[in-house]
Design a protein around this motif. Structure first.
Motif, PDB file in Angstrom:
ATOM      1  N   ALA A  78      10.381   8.226  -0.212  1.00 11.07           N
ATOM      2  CA  ALA A  78      11.469   7.242  -0.308  1.00 11.07           C
ATOM      3  C   ALA A  78      11.630   6.486   1.009  1.00 11.07           C
ATOM      4  O   ALA A  78      11.795   5.260   1.014  1.00 11.07           O
ATOM      5  CB  ALA A  78      12.776   7.928  -0.699  1.00 11.07           C
ATOM      6  N   ALA A  79      11.554   7.201   2.118  1.00  9.46           N
ATOM      7  CA  ALA A  79      11.694   6.553   3.427  1.00  9.46           C
ATOM      8  C   ALA A  79      10.486   5.670   3.736  1.00  9.46           C
ATOM      9  O   ALA A  79      10.645   4.533   4.203  1.00  9.46           O
ATOM     10  CB  ALA A  79      11.878   7.605   4.521  1.00  9.46           C
ATOM     11  N   ALA A  80       9.282   6.179   3.486  1.00 13.86           N
ATOM     12  CA  ALA A  80       8.070   5.429   3.816  1.00 13.86           C
ATOM     13  C   ALA A  80       7.953   4.132   3.019  1.00 13.86           C
ATOM     14  O   ALA A  80       7.491   3.116   3.538  1.00 13.86           O
ATOM     15  CB  ALA A  80       6.840   6.310   3.588  1.00 13.86           C
ATOM     16  N   LEU A  81       8.373   4.161   1.748  1.00 15.79           N
ATOM     17  CA  LEU A  81       8.309   2.960   0.906  1.00 15.79           C
ATOM     18  C   LEU A  81       9.626   2.184   0.882  1.00 15.79           C
ATOM     19  O   LEU A  81       9.690   1.118   0.276  1.00 15.79           O
ATOM     20  CB  LEU A  81       7.944   3.343  -0.535  1.00 15.79           C
ATOM     21  N   ARG A  82      10.659   2.739   1.517  1.00 16.71           N
ATOM     22  CA  ARG A  82      12.005   2.153   1.462  1.00 16.71           C
ATOM     23  C   ARG A  82      12.430   1.966   0.008  1.00 16.71           C
ATOM     24  O   ARG A  82      12.864   0.890  -0.410  1.00 16.71           O
ATOM     25  CB  ARG A  82      12.070   0.849   2.251  1.00 16.71           C
ATOM     26  N   LEU A  83      12.292   3.062  -0.771  1.00 17.84           N
ATOM     27  CA  LEU A  83      12.697   3.035  -2.170  1.00 17.84           C
ATOM     28  C   LEU A  83      14.218   2.939  -2.262  1.00 17.84           C
ATOM     29  O   LEU A  83      14.927   3.490  -1.416  1.00 17.84           O
ATOM     30  CB  LEU A  83      12.215   4.294  -2.897  1.00 17.84           C
ATOM     31  N   PRO A  84      14.723   2.277  -3.283  1.00 22.39           N
ATOM     32  CA  PRO A  84      16.178   2.204  -3.445  1.00 22.39           C
ATOM     33  C   PRO A  84      16.766   3.573  -3.783  1.00 22.39           C
ATOM     34  O   PRO A  84      16.210   4.307  -4.607  1.00 22.39           O
ATOM     35  CB  PRO A  84      16.366   1.215  -4.596  1.00 22.39           C
ATOM     36  N   ALA A 105       0.861  -1.187   0.000  1.00 20.74           N
ATOM     37  CA  ALA A 105       0.000   0.000   0.000  1.00 20.74           C
ATOM     38  C   ALA A 105       0.894   1.233   0.000  1.00 20.74           C
ATOM     39  O   ALA A 105       1.891   1.292   0.721  1.00 20.74           O
ATOM     40  CB  ALA A 105      -0.908   0.008   1.224  1.00 20.74           C
ATOM     41  N   VAL A 106       0.537   2.206  -0.805  1.00 15.90           N
ATOM     42  CA  VAL A 106       1.297   3.452  -0.859  1.00 15.90           C
ATOM     43  C   VAL A 106       0.892   4.301   0.344  1.00 15.90           C
ATOM     44  O   VAL A 106      -0.297   4.522   0.582  1.00 15.90           O
ATOM     45  CB  VAL A 106       1.018   4.211  -2.176  1.00 15.90           C
ATOM     46  N   PRO A 107       1.860   4.768   1.132  1.00 16.55           N
ATOM     47  CA  PRO A 107       1.524   5.578   2.304  1.00 16.55           C
ATOM     48  C   PRO A 107       1.067   6.980   1.886  1.00 16.55           C
ATOM     49  O   PRO A 107       1.431   7.470   0.820  1.00 16.55           O
ATOM     50  CB  PRO A 107       2.840   5.636   3.074  1.00 16.55           C
ATOM     51  N   PRO A 108       0.271   7.622   2.730  1.00 16.55           N
ATOM     52  CA  PRO A 108      -0.180   8.980   2.411  1.00 16.55           C
ATOM     53  C   PRO A 108       0.939   9.995   2.613  1.00 16.55           C
ATOM     54  O   PRO A 108       1.231  10.397   3.736  1.00 16.55           O
ATOM     55  CB  PRO A 108      -1.333   9.216   3.395  1.00 16.55           C
ATOM     56  N   VAL A 109       1.582  10.369   1.505  1.00 17.74           N
ATOM     57  CA  VAL A 109       2.670  11.344   1.531  1.00 17.74           C
ATOM     58  C   VAL A 109       2.358  12.390   0.470  1.00 17.74           C
ATOM     59  O   VAL A 109       2.340  12.078  -0.717  1.00 17.74           O
ATOM     60  CB  VAL A 109       4.036  10.686   1.241  1.00 17.74           C
ATOM     61  N   PRO A 110       2.085  13.626   0.868  1.00 20.19           N
ATOM     62  CA  PRO A 110       1.833  14.681  -0.124  1.00 20.19           C
ATOM     63  C   PRO A 110       3.134  15.116  -0.803  1.00 20.19           C
ATOM     64  O   PRO A 110       4.136  15.347  -0.138  1.00 20.19           O
ATOM     65  CB  PRO A 110       1.230  15.820   0.700  1.00 20.19           C
ATOM     66  N   LEU A 111       3.088  15.181  -2.139  1.00 18.01           N
ATOM     67  CA  LEU A 111       4.263  15.549  -2.920  1.00 18.01           C
ATOM     68  C   LEU A 111       3.947  16.749  -3.796  1.00 18.01           C
ATOM     69  O   LEU A 111       2.942  16.738  -4.523  1.00 18.01           O
ATOM     70  CB  LEU A 111       4.691  14.375  -3.816  1.00 18.01           C
TER      71      LEU A 111
END
Length: 187
Positions: free
Chosen positions: A133-139, A27-33
């Motif tokens: 990046a932190a919430a999804l642990r993106l590379p 699930a994608v976390p709620p992060v406003p971009l």
């Protein structure tokens, strides 16, 4: 607008280091971009299907890339990748993509310059603070003190990651790879 495409055989390809293996089905976390069109986008709340391609950074004309940029696996190719998504925008829409975004850790001002220069018909999203990046642990990778996203593409539907393309190489084939998958999602 044409883009000089490098000879990909002379540029090191990134290896699959497993850094994106955990993303499928997440699930994608709620992060406003912030977006280059002046809106704020929360990928977790978008209706329909979204494609988000992440890239390290887009260079600016007249500004040098970091030393050795072309020899960092996966670094080179942000402009050809963006242009490929631009050129296939209508094809993606025809195959059910409701939203298309580029994503990088660059600030919105740098992204806006690139979006305008490249005539992108979709916004670029800034994760300059690294929250998504932190919430999804993106590379990520660190170059000259900058924390940059590694190149990957996400297909998101209903707030969940449906498909991950990682690593992405060559970058200018990224949009075609997504189109191929959309045409035959079992592959």
């Amino acid at each position: 607008m044409s883009v000089d495409t490098p000879d990909w055989s002379r540029i090191p390809a990134p290896a699959d280091d497993g850094a994106a293996a955990h993303l499928d089905g997440l699930a994608v976390p709620p992060v406003p971009l912030p977006a280059t069109d002046g809106t704020v986008v929360d990928l977790s709340r978008l209706p329909g299907r979204a494609v988000v391609y992440a890239y390290p950074r887009t260079g600016r004309p007249g500004v040098d890339n970091p030393d050795g940029w072309d020899m960092i696996p996966g670094a080179r190719g942000c402009t050809p990748q963006s242009c490929a998504f631009r050129d296939h925008f209508a094809d993606l829409r025809a195959l059910g993509v409701d939203h298309l975004f580029g994503l990088s850790a660059q600030d919105t001002a740098d992204q806006r310059e690139a979006a305008e220069r490249l005539h992108l018909p979709f916004p670029l999203l800034s994760d300059a603070d690294g929250a998504l990046a932190a919430a999804l642990r993106l590379p990520t990778m660190t170059v000259d003190g900058m924390t940059l996203l590694k190149r990957l593409t996400l297909v998101i539907e209903g707030g969940a990651i449906l498909r991950v393309f990682y690593p992405v190489f060559p970058p200018d084939r990224s949009a075609s790879d997504v189109l191929d998958w959309l045409s035959n999602p079992r592959s």
